[in-house]
Every structure is written in structure tokens, then in C-alpha cells.
Design a protein around this motif. Structure first.
Motif, mmCIF file in Angstrom:
data_model
loop_
_atom_site.group_PDB
_atom_site.id
_atom_site.type_symbol
_atom_site.label_atom_id
_atom_site.label_comp_id
_atom_site.label_asym_id
_atom_site.label_seq_id
_atom_site.Cartn_x
_atom_site.Cartn_y
_atom_site.Cartn_z
ATOM 1 N N LEU A 67 0.810 -1.207 0.000
ATOM 2 C CA LEU A 67 0.000 0.000 0.000
ATOM 3 C C LEU A 67 0.850 1.268 0.000
ATOM 4 C CD1 LEU A 67 -2.635 -1.019 2.726
ATOM 5 C CD2 LEU A 67 -2.864 -1.214 0.244
ATOM 6 N N PHE A 68 2.054 1.164 0.582
ATOM 7 C CA PHE A 68 2.834 2.372 0.821
ATOM 8 C C PHE A 68 4.275 1.995 1.111
ATOM 9 C CE2 PHE A 68 4.337 5.504 4.099
ATOM 10 C CZ PHE A 68 4.350 6.636 3.298
ATOM 11 N N ALA A 69 5.208 2.836 0.666
ATOM 12 C CA ALA A 69 6.624 2.657 0.987
ATOM 13 C C ALA A 69 7.280 4.030 1.051
ATOM 14 C CB ALA A 69 7.315 1.776 -0.056
ATOM 15 N N PHE A 70 8.325 4.137 1.868
ATOM 16 C CA PHE A 70 9.004 5.433 1.953
ATOM 17 C C PHE A 70 10.450 5.252 2.381
ATOM 18 C CE2 PHE A 70 8.434 4.900 6.440
ATOM 19 C CZ PHE A 70 9.303 5.777 7.068
ATOM 20 N N GLU A 71 11.250 6.277 2.073
ATOM 21 C CA GLU A 71 12.607 6.353 2.596
ATOM 22 C C GLU A 71 12.844 7.748 3.154
ATOM 23 O OE1 GLU A 71 17.193 5.203 1.717
ATOM 24 O OE2 GLU A 71 15.933 5.486 -0.038
ATOM 25 N N GLU A 72 13.489 7.793 4.302
ATOM 26 C CA GLU A 72 13.758 9.056 5.001
ATOM 27 C C GLU A 72 14.419 10.059 4.065
ATOM 28 O OE1 GLU A 72 15.977 12.008 7.141
ATOM 29 O OE2 GLU A 72 16.896 10.422 5.948
ATOM 30 N N ALA A 73 13.828 11.263 3.988
ATOM 31 C CA ALA A 73 14.377 12.409 3.241
ATOM 32 C C ALA A 73 14.386 12.210 1.734
ATOM 33 C CB ALA A 73 15.788 12.749 3.725
ATOM 34 N N ILE A 74 13.861 11.085 1.249
ATOM 35 C CA ILE A 74 13.925 10.805 -0.194
ATOM 36 C C ILE A 74 12.559 10.908 -0.862
ATOM 37 C CG2 ILE A 74 14.551 9.102 -1.953
ATOM 38 C CD1 ILE A 74 16.933 10.318 -0.515
ATOM 39 N N GLY A 75 11.577 10.190 -0.347
ATOM 40 C CA GLY A 75 10.268 10.270 -0.982
ATOM 41 C C GLY A 75 9.350 9.127 -0.606
ATOM 42 N N PHE A 76 8.232 9.041 -1.347
ATOM 43 C CA PHE A 76 7.156 8.112 -1.040
ATOM 44 C C PHE A 76 6.738 7.349 -2.290
ATOM 45 C CE2 PHE A 76 6.807 11.977 1.502
ATOM 46 C CZ PHE A 76 6.859 11.476 2.797
ATOM 47 N N MET A 77 6.283 6.129 -2.066
ATOM 48 C CA MET A 77 5.681 5.313 -3.114
ATOM 49 C C MET A 77 4.292 4.912 -2.621
ATOM 50 S SD MET A 77 7.089 1.746 -4.798
ATOM 51 C CE MET A 77 6.365 0.601 -3.589
ATOM 52 N N VAL A 78 3.271 5.377 -3.298
ATOM 53 C CA VAL A 78 1.896 5.104 -2.901
ATOM 54 C C VAL A 78 1.328 4.049 -3.851
ATOM 55 C CG1 VAL A 78 -0.387 6.066 -2.482
ATOM 56 C CG2 VAL A 78 1.645 7.470 -2.080
ATOM 57 N N GLY A 79 1.039 2.864 -3.327
ATOM 58 C CA GLY A 79 0.572 1.775 -4.169
ATOM 59 C C GLY A 79 1.699 1.236 -5.042
ATOM 60 N N THR A 80 1.318 0.491 -6.078
ATOM 61 C CA THR A 80 2.321 -0.153 -6.929
ATOM 62 C C THR A 80 2.169 0.198 -8.408
ATOM 63 O OG1 THR A 80 0.907 -2.133 -7.042
ATOM 64 C CG2 THR A 80 2.638 -2.102 -5.362
ATOM 65 N N THR A 81 1.389 1.222 -8.694
ATOM 66 C CA THR A 81 1.272 1.644 -10.091
ATOM 67 C C THR A 81 2.632 2.128 -10.603
ATOM 68 O OG1 THR A 81 -1.033 2.300 -9.772
ATOM 69 C CG2 THR A 81 0.100 3.194 -11.695
ATOM 70 N N VAL A 82 3.332 2.862 -9.763
ATOM 71 C CA VAL A 82 4.692 3.308 -10.068
ATOM 72 C C VAL A 82 5.608 2.725 -8.998
ATOM 73 C CG1 VAL A 82 6.238 5.271 -10.368
ATOM 74 C CG2 VAL A 82 3.847 5.447 -11.087
ATOM 75 N N LEU A 83 6.480 1.789 -9.377
ATOM 76 C CA LEU A 83 7.367 1.144 -8.410
ATOM 77 C C LEU A 83 8.630 1.985 -8.205
ATOM 78 C CD1 LEU A 83 6.993 -2.581 -9.522
ATOM 79 C CD2 LEU A 83 6.040 -1.500 -7.474
#
Length: 230
Positions: A67-83
Motif C-alpha cells: 500500500l505504501f513505501a518510503f525512505e527518510e528524506a527521499i520520498g514516497f511510493m503510494v501503491g504499486t502503479t509506479v514502483l
């Protein structure tokens, strides 16, 4: 905030869902996973690892949906449409969160509620600049030797060490629920560190303890490392 908002919109079958982070990112997401029952895994730094793991969990991990992924100070990935980290989907998620707030509520209030539910995770992230001619792997060789000293580990309250060799990255788990990760920058002559605790009462107490540990483990003055101002 993003993770909590996503959870609120996916209240059922969280056991088949995942949220991901990297080893240098906040451990708060892992605490949320323990409480709410979704899958959480931490990867090495870099969104390529987050994207690859999300794909693997869905296709080889029994259909677990990230559902969600992130890295400190870098950014976010919401869902898996864009990996990959994606500012557009993160902006849309932020707007949805803002729209969901009741009149008079604020993002700070939302964040405070997250901390009240899962705990306050204080962070102190900074770096040392390496002088010309210094090879950062030499610093890590020294750090590894230091961490083999049981007396020093006992003195500093270091409970465990995870070495990501051959990468120049080491994570120390200490007393007072403190985690410190050291790693080299992939683009600059710097040694970065990421510290977090859910038990420290003030930011100044956290910074003071981290400085004490790094002074013993790294000996920055010996390598002429220049610390960024806190």
C-alpha cells in the motif's frame, strides 16, 4: 501520517497488505505494523530495493499488496502503479488527507494523534564530512574493530550490531530503545548517521547520547571528520 491515513481507508484484511521502508527510515512504521497487523519489511537504502520488494511480495509472496513505501528524506511510493518514488501520487495522497480533516483540525494535530497511538519516535539524522584523501571504508574497518570490543559495547549500552558488509553500513541497537545506523553517502564524501529512539524525552537528550556513542565508536577527530552543525 500517510501510513495511518492509508490504513484508515483499508481497514479489512490488512494481513494481506504491506508497507515498506528502508533501514535508515523511522521504526514507527514497524510499530504500526505490530499494532495493526499489516506486513512490514525494511530494505537497504534506495527505492530500487523498495520497488523490487513490492513486486516480489505481490507476485512471489502470496499476493501481498504493498500500500505504501518510503525512505527518510527521499520520498514516497503510494501503491504499486509506479514502483519508484513518485511525488505526484504523494501530493494527491496529501490532498486527500487534508480534505478528510474536520474543520479546525490540522496536520500537526493528526500527527500528534499518531504519536499518541503508537509512541513518539524522536530522530536525529546528520553526517560527517570526510577530508580529502580519506577513504570511508577505512573508517568502517575501524568501527567494526571497535564494535568487537565487548567492554566498549557494555559501556555504551550496545545490545546488538548488524553489519551490512560488504556495504559500508552498520546498525547498532542500544539501550533506551535507541538505534543508530552509519552508512557512507553514495554521491558525496560523507558518512551519514541516522538515530532514533522511542524512549528519549527530549531532542537534546537524544543528540547528546548519539554524540557520546559516535565519539567512542568512530573517533571522528582521529580521522579529521567534520560534523555538520546540529
Amino acid at each position: 501520517m500517510f501510513a495511518e491515513f492509508i490504513i484508515s481507508k483499508n481497514p479489512s484484511n490488512l494481513g494481506k497488505c504491506a508497507m515498506l521502508s528502508t533501514v535508515v527510515s523511522s521504526k514507527l512504521l514497524g510499530k504500526m505494523a505490530e499494532t495493526r497487523g499489516f506486513v512490514h519489511e525494511a530494505t537497504l537504502t534506495g527505492f530500487k530495493h523498495l520497488g523490487n520488494l513490492a513486486w516480489d511480495l505481490e507476485h512471489n509472496g502470496g499476493g501481498i499488496r504493498t500500500l505504501f513505501a518510503f525512505e527518510e528524506a527521499i520520498g514516497f511510493m503510494v501503491g504499486t502503479t509506479v514502483l519508484e518514488k513518485d511525488g505526484i501520487s504523494a501530493l494527491l495522497l496529501a490532498l486527500c488527507l487534508l480534505h478528510s480533516l474536520r474543520t479546525g483540525d490540522s496536520l500537526q494535530g493528526y500527527l500528534d494523534a499518531v504519536h499518541a497511538k503508537y509512541g513518539h519516535y524522536r530522530q536525529h539524522n546528520s553526517y560527517f564530512k570526510c577530508p580529502p584523501g580519506l577513504h570511508s571504508p577505512d573508517v568502517f574497518k575501524f568501527v567494526r574493530r571497535q564494535l568487537e570490543n565487548d567492554g566498549l559495547r557494555t559501556k555504551l549500552g550496545i545490545k546488538s550490531v548488524k553489519d551490512y558488509a560488504p556495504s559500508s553500513m552498520i546498525t547498532m541497537e542500544l539501550e533506551r530503545q535507541l538505534t543508530i545506523t552509519l552508512r557512507t553517502s553514495g554521491t558525496e564524501p560523507k558518512i551519514k548517521y541516522y538515530a532514533e529512539s522511542s524512549a528519549m524525552e527530549t531532542d537534546s537528550a537524544l543528540i547528546s547520547l548519539v554524540d557520546e556513542v559516535l565519539a567512542e565508536v568512530m573517533k571522528p577527530e582521529m580521522f579529521k571528520l567534520v560534523k555538520r552543525f546540529n
